[in-house]
Design a protein around this motif. Structure first.
Motif, mmCIF file in Angstrom:
data_model
loop_
_atom_site.group_PDB
_atom_site.id
_atom_site.type_symbol
_atom_site.label_atom_id
_atom_site.label_comp_id
_atom_site.label_asym_id
_atom_site.label_seq_id
_atom_site.Cartn_x
_atom_site.Cartn_y
_atom_site.Cartn_z
ATOM 1 N N GLY A 217 0.770 -1.227 0.000
ATOM 2 C CA GLY A 217 0.000 0.000 0.000
ATOM 3 C C GLY A 217 0.801 1.276 0.000
ATOM 4 N N ILE A 218 2.130 1.169 0.042
ATOM 5 C CA ILE A 218 2.969 2.375 0.021
ATOM 6 C C ILE A 218 4.108 2.251 -0.993
ATOM 7 N N PHE A 219 4.126 1.163 -1.759
ATOM 8 C CA PHE A 219 5.094 0.961 -2.845
ATOM 9 C C PHE A 219 6.512 1.190 -2.329
ATOM 10 N N SER A 220 6.835 0.413 -1.305
ATOM 11 C CA SER A 220 8.013 0.671 -0.490
ATOM 12 C C SER A 220 9.331 0.531 -1.242
ATOM 13 N N THR A 221 9.440 -0.417 -2.165
ATOM 14 C CA THR A 221 10.707 -0.565 -2.875
ATOM 15 C C THR A 221 10.708 0.185 -4.206
ATOM 16 N N ASP A 222 9.545 0.656 -4.631
ATOM 17 C CA ASP A 222 9.466 1.472 -5.847
ATOM 18 C C ASP A 222 9.843 2.922 -5.581
ATOM 19 N N GLY A 223 9.906 3.318 -4.308
ATOM 20 C CA GLY A 223 10.277 4.687 -4.003
ATOM 21 C C GLY A 223 9.415 5.357 -2.946
ATOM 22 N N ILE A 224 8.449 4.625 -2.390
ATOM 23 C CA ILE A 224 7.570 5.079 -1.308
ATOM 24 C C ILE A 224 6.594 6.152 -1.822
#
Length: 437
Positions: A217-224
Motif C-alpha cells: 500500500g505504500i510501494f516501499s521498494t518502488d520509491g515510497i
C-alpha cells in the motif's frame, strides 16, 4: 543491492570486523549481503536503539521487523512463558490460535474472514499466489517495476528489485509505480489502472488468464508513494470488474505503521481479496499469515491440503498476541502518525535549504526523501543517496535507500520512535547534507 557492502573494501576494516566478515564469507557464501560501506556490528538492542560490542548506540530509523521496538519486554516475556509451557504445531486442538485469529481478523473489513499461517512473509506471498491461481484458474501476475515480495521461487519471480540476475516469471508483467513526484499533473490512480488494464489485455491476447495484481500500500521498494490517499480505488475497481484478484502485501506497511489505519490498503478505502503479512506481526519471531475471503479459502481448502509445521506454533502466536497488546495499549499507531507528521515537517524544512532534496513524502512512520541532481530535471541521484546513507551510518543513525535508482531514503523505524528520536535523525541528516554540500 542498494547500500550493500563491497567486499573489495575488506582490507580497510578494523581487524575484529574483518575477521567476522571473512568467517561469514567462508561459512555463508556470497549471497548473504551486509549493509553499508563499513558494516555495523551489533550485539544487543532495546527499543529504537542497536548497540555495538563496545557499547556504542545506533539509532534505528530503518527496521520495521521489530515493529513495537527491539526486545520489547511484554513480547519477550510472552515468548519465554510460552516456550516454558508448550510449543507445537496446529494439528492439535487449542484455544490460543483461535483467540489470536479472532483478534487479528477483527482488524480487517468484514469480508476478509479467514486466515492461514506461515513462518515468513515470503511463504505468505507464495501461499497467496497459490490461492489466487487456484481460485481464478489463471497464471498471470501483475506487479510494479521495482517491487519486492520475497525470496521463495514464486515470490522472487515477482520481485524485480532483486536484480537482473533473478529473472521474472514467464507469466509476470510489470507496470509503473504511481510516482506522484513525476506525474506532471496526471492522476496517478487513473494511470495505474490504465497500465494494469493494458497488462490484463496483453495476457488475454496471448491466451494467458490473469490471476492477480499484487502491491503493497505504500510501494516501499518502488520509491515510497503514499498520496493522495485513495489513488488505489481505480485499480481495485478495474480488477473486480475483470475478475482478477487484488493481493495487498502488508508485510511492510501493515500493523499501524502508516498511522491512520491498521493496514495500508485501508488508507485508500479499498478491500483486497487477499492480504499477506510477515514478521512484524511477531516482532521478528517467525510468524506470518495470509488473510482472505472465505470463498477463496474454501475453494482451495476443500481440494488441497495445506500444512506448515512451524506456522502459528504456540511461541510465535504468543509473540503475535503480545504485539497486538502493545500496539493497542501503548498507542503506537497514533505515535506513528504524530511522529511521522513531525518528521515530514522537519524534512520539508531541510528541502527548502537543500535543493538536492527533490521530494519528501510518506505516511506515518514510513517516509521517503528523494535526492535529485537538480529540482528542474528531477533526475535521480542515487550516488548522493548512498553517500548520505553511509554518512548517517558513521554518525550512528541507521537508514537505507529505495527506488529503482536507489535515490530515495527509506525511513521506516520501529513504531515507538519519538519526536526526540526524530530530532536526532533530522539533526544528523542536516549535518550530513551541509557537509556534503
Amino acid at each position: 543491492m542498494v547500500n550493500g557492502f563491497d567486499a573489495a573494501r575488506l582490507g580497510s576494516l578494523p581487524e575484529r570486523e574483518r575477521k567476522l566478515i571473512e568467517r561469514r564469507q567462508a561459512l555463508l557464501g556470497p549471497s548473504y549481503r551486509l549493509f553499508y560501506e563499513t558494516p555495523v556490528h551489533v550485539t544487543r538492542a532495546e527499543g529504537v536503539w542497536l548497540y555495538g560490542p563496545d557499547g556504542e548506540a545506533y539509532l534505528d530509523a530503518y527496521n520495521n521487523v521489530p515493529s513495537v521496538g527491539h526486545c520489547h519486554p511484554h513480547v519477550t516475556q510472552a515468548i519465554a512463558r510460552q516456550a516454558a509451557e508448550l510449543n507445537t504445531h496446529t494439528r492439535y486442538l487449542g484455544e490460543q490460535i483461535l483467540d489470536y485469529s479472532e483478534r487479528l481478523l477483527a482488524t480487517f473489513p468484514a469480508g476478509l474472514d479467514r486466515v492461514m499461517y506461515t513462518c515468513t512473509g515470503s511463504e505468505a506471498v507464495d501461499l497467496a499466489l497459490r490461492l489466487a491461481r487456484y481460485y481464478t484458474g489463471g497464471t498471470g501476475i501483475i506487479i510494479t517495476e521495482n517491487a519486492y515480495h520475497g525470496v521463495t521461487t514464486s515470490a522472487a519471480e515477482i520481485s524485480p528489485s532483486l536484480g537482473s540476475n533473478m529473472p521474472l516469471g514467464q507469466h509476470v508483467l510489470t507496470v509503473s509505480a504511481p510516482d506522484t513526484y513525476r506525474a506532471e499533473g496526471r492522476d496517478v490512480g487513473v494511470a495505474l489502472a490504465e497500465d494494469v488494464a493494458n497488462a490484463i489485455a496483453h495476457f488475454r491476447r496471448r491466451g494467458i488468464t490473469p490471476a492477480a495484481f499484487i502491491a503493497d500500500g505504500i510501494f516501499s521498494t518502488d520509491g515510497i508513494f503514499a498520496d493522495p490517499a485513495g489513488f488505489l480505488k481505480p485499480v481495485a475497481g478495474l480488477l473486480k470488474d475483470e475478475g482478477v484478484l487484488y493481493i495487498a502485501d502488508e508485510v511492510q506497511p501493515g500493523f499501524g505503521r502508516l498511522g491512520s489505519h491498521m493496514w495500508g490498503f485501508m488508507r485508500h478505502g479499498i478491500t483486497p481479496d487477499i492480504v499477506v503479512m510477515g514478521k512484524p506481526m511477531g516482532n521478528g519471531m517467525p510468524i506470518a499469515a495470509v488473510v482472505m475471503t472465505s470463498e477463496i479459502q474454501e475453494r482451495f481448502g476443500q481440494d488441497i491440503r495445506y500444512f506448515n509445521t512451524f506456522g502459528a506454533n504456540n511461541v510465535s502466536i504468543a509473540a503475535a498476541s503480545a504485539v497486538l497488546d502493545v500496539i493497542e495499549t501503548e498507542g503506537l499507531m497514533q505515535n506513528a502518525r504524530a511522529t511521522g507528521d513531525y518528521m515530514l515537517e522537519g524534512m520539508r524544512k531541510l528541502q527548502e535549504k537543500f535543493p538536492v532534496i527533490g521530494d519528501v513524502r510518506g505516511a506515518g512512520l514510513f517516509l521517503g526523501l528523494e535526492f535529485v541532481t537538480d529540482p528542474a530535471s528531477r533526475t535521480a541521484d542515487g550516488a548522493l543517496a548512498l553517500k548520505v546513507v553511509n554518512a548517517l551510518r558513521d554518525r550512528r543513525v541507521l537508514i537505507s535507500a529505495s527506488g529503482g535508482q536507489g535515490n530515495v531514503l527509506k525511513i521506516r523505524p520501529p513504531l515507538p520512535f519519538t519526536r526526540d528520536n526524530a530530532d536526532v535523525f533530522l539533526g544528523a541528516l542536516e549535518d550530513v547534507l551541509s557537509e556534503i554540500d
